[in-house]
Design a protein around this motif. Sequence first.
Motif, PDB file in Angstrom:
ATOM      1  N   MET A   1       1.203  10.140   0.063  1.00 57.96           N
ATOM      2  CA  MET A   1       0.454  10.266  -1.187  1.00 57.96           C
ATOM      3  C   MET A   1       0.096   8.907  -1.753  1.00 57.96           C
ATOM      4  O   MET A   1       0.795   7.912  -1.525  1.00 57.96           O
ATOM      5  CB  MET A   1       1.279  11.051  -2.216  1.00 57.96           C
TER       6      MET A   1
ATOM      7  N   LYS B   1       7.849   9.485  -5.770  1.00 56.44           N
ATOM      8  CA  LYS B   1       7.532  10.828  -5.239  1.00 56.44           C
ATOM      9  C   LYS B   1       8.786  11.693  -5.348  1.00 56.44           C
ATOM     10  O   LYS B   1       9.815  11.366  -4.751  1.00 56.44           O
ATOM     11  CB  LYS B   1       7.081  10.696  -3.779  1.00 56.44           C
TER      12      LYS B   1
ATOM     13  N   CYS C   1      -4.717  11.042  -8.090  1.00 55.59           N
ATOM     14  CA  CYS C   1      -3.779  11.094  -6.983  1.00 55.59           C
ATOM     15  C   CYS C   1      -4.514  11.714  -5.800  1.00 55.59           C
ATOM     16  O   CYS C   1      -5.451  12.512  -5.965  1.00 55.59           O
ATOM     17  CB  CYS C   1      -2.526  11.885  -7.321  1.00 55.59           C
TER      18      CYS C   1
ATOM     19  N   SER D   1      -4.043  12.576  -1.244  1.00 56.86           N
ATOM     20  CA  SER D   1      -3.218  12.526  -0.046  1.00 56.86           C
ATOM     21  C   SER D   1      -3.638  11.311   0.778  1.00 56.86           C
ATOM     22  O   SER D   1      -4.737  10.791   0.630  1.00 56.86           O
ATOM     23  CB  SER D   1      -3.376  13.808   0.773  1.00 56.86           C
TER      24      SER D   1
ATOM     25  N   SER E   1      -6.704   6.708   2.001  1.00 52.51           N
ATOM     26  CA  SER E   1      -6.588   7.739   0.966  1.00 52.51           C
ATOM     27  C   SER E   1      -7.865   7.839   0.129  1.00 52.51           C
ATOM     28  O   SER E   1      -8.119   8.864  -0.502  1.00 52.51           O
ATOM     29  CB  SER E   1      -5.391   7.455   0.062  1.00 52.51           C
TER      30      SER E   1
END
Length: 120
Positions: free
Chosen positions: A34, A72, A96, A98, A104
Amino acid sequence: QVQLVESGGDWVQPGGSLNISCTASGFTFSSTLMSWLRQAPGKEVEWVASVTASGRTDAYADSVRGRFLIHKDNTKNILILQMNSLEPGDTALYYCASGYGLESISSGLRGQGTQVTVSS
């Protein structure tokens, strides 16, 4: 339904602190790399920080290293960004997503964003 929902954005004075969160649902969060991204008005999307699936390893952009901390929580499916010593240049819509690192930015899984404004 696969979903990322950010929250916690606010107005903060320079030098202040703020925590923003991202709640994940519909996929195996504990197995997913993430990241946090941000986009300031009129600028490209910028990678901010990433964390591995386990949460044990993280990485930061030079502009935020030492000031921001990514965390996380796989028990609650939550991704957190702790932001300290905020500067006007940190003003942006924070997402945010993945993925890890620059990849990302092109992730197909991204939230709708939460606004952080740093000004006096």
